[in-house]
Design an enzyme around this catalytic site. Structure first.
Site, short mmCIF file in Angstrom:
data_model
loop_
_atom_site.label_atom_id
_atom_site.label_comp_id
_atom_site.label_asym_id
_atom_site.label_seq_id
_atom_site.Cartn_x
_atom_site.Cartn_y
_atom_site.Cartn_z
N HIS A 148 7.61 -17.67 -13.92
CA HIS A 148 8.31 -16.91 -14.97
C HIS A 148 7.55 -15.62 -15.30
CE1 HIS A 148 10.68 -16.54 -18.78
NE2 HIS A 148 9.56 -15.95 -19.18
N GLU A 149 6.25 -15.74 -15.52
CA GLU A 149 5.46 -14.56 -15.90
C GLU A 149 5.36 -13.57 -14.75
OE1 GLU A 149 4.78 -14.09 -18.92
OE2 GLU A 149 5.31 -16.10 -19.60
N GLU A 205 14.41 -12.55 -20.44
CA GLU A 205 14.01 -13.95 -20.32
C GLU A 205 14.86 -14.69 -19.29
OE1 GLU A 205 11.26 -15.76 -22.04
OE2 GLU A 205 10.95 -13.66 -21.59
#
Length: 279
Positions: A148-149, A205
């Protein structure tokens, strides 16, 4: 009353034109199997190289401060674990952007009670021990966090958000002609804000979630772990303040639903990766 509307409309129009000035539509990544293909708008006032240089400096400062306090990479076994997972994910970044293989990736573990992790522009990664100690993620779940990051960095979300701030400042500078106020630009300060203070947008996101599960699946990690990971994150507050990572990563039931769908979409990639590893 009608006479007052037109000057206001004119100010709004000027601000809107100023905000759009210097912004270029682009797509920083390829869509991948997951299909992330939204047009992004980047300001010429925020060149990618300048933001990366600022990120490198901030990262070096963070590491220096942590080392001075004996908080940098203290647990060799944990550092090895985090780096091994990161390297498997990094090896798959070319599916979204081939140039990422040339980034100067760095991965460090910071001793802190914060439940947090992040990846700066250009591939500078940090994982906090609080994330591991409090959430107790499996390797698959830790891959979900890191994927995700990393996806935020691949997608240049920080640059996009700084561009939006710069564009807003440009509009404010136009307005300051009438008000006498000022709106100075500070690239470093804005990078710090978007990395560590301000919440990410739902759009960013969702993109990072979807790209992250694809990176994980291609790297041989179960993409369904992203669902259990964020469920753990949501339960970690126990009625207290939420984990630090959730302060900049808004969570909702719809997010879990989207992750479940994305994980199912890339599950064949995971099965293929497991098949290759077994041979």
């Amino acid at each position: 009353m009608s006479r007052n509307r037109y000057p206001l409309r004119r100010v709004v129009a000027v601000l809107s034109l100023a905000a759009l000035a210097g912004c270029t539509g682009m797509n920083t990544t390829q869509s991948g199997a997951i299909g992330v293909n939204r047009t992004q708008y980047m300001s010429s006032m925020v060149p990618s190289q300048a933001l990366e240089q600022e990120a490198n400096q901030q990262y070096a400062d963070i590491l220096k401060q942590a080392q001075a306090k004996n908080l940098l990479d203290r647990d060799a076994q944990l550092v090895s674990r985090v780096r091994a997972i990161s390297q498997r994910l990094i090896a798959q970044t070319g599916v979204f952007r081939p140039d990422a293989s040339n980034w100067k990736w760095e991965v460090h573990v910071l001793t802190s009670d914060e439940v947090n992790a992040w990846c700066m522009p250009g591939g500078k990664i940090a994982v906090y021990t609080g994330l591991v100690n409090k959430i107790k993620p499996t390797d698959d779940e830790l891959a979900a966090v890191l994927g995700h990051e990393i996806s935020h960095a691949l997608r240049e979300h920080a640059r996009e958000r700084v561009s939006q701030q710069m564009a807003t400042n440009l509009g404010l500078q136009v307005l300051s002609i009438a008000t006498g106020s000022s709106a100075a630009s500070d690239l470093g300060g804005k990078l710090s804000d978007v990395m560590f203070t301000l919440p990410n947008s739902r759009t960013h996101e969702t993109e990072a979630d979807r790209m992250g599960v694809e990176l994980a699946a291609r790297a041989g990690f179960d993409p369904r772990a992203a669902v259990t990971l964020w469920q753990k994150m949501g339960a970690a507050d126990n009625g207290n303040a939420p984990p630090e990572i959730l302060s900049t990563h808004p969570s909702a039931a719809s997010r879990i639903t989207d992750l479940q769908a994305a994980a199912q979409q890339v599950l064949p990639l995971y099965e293929q990766s497991k098949g290759r590893a077994a041979r």
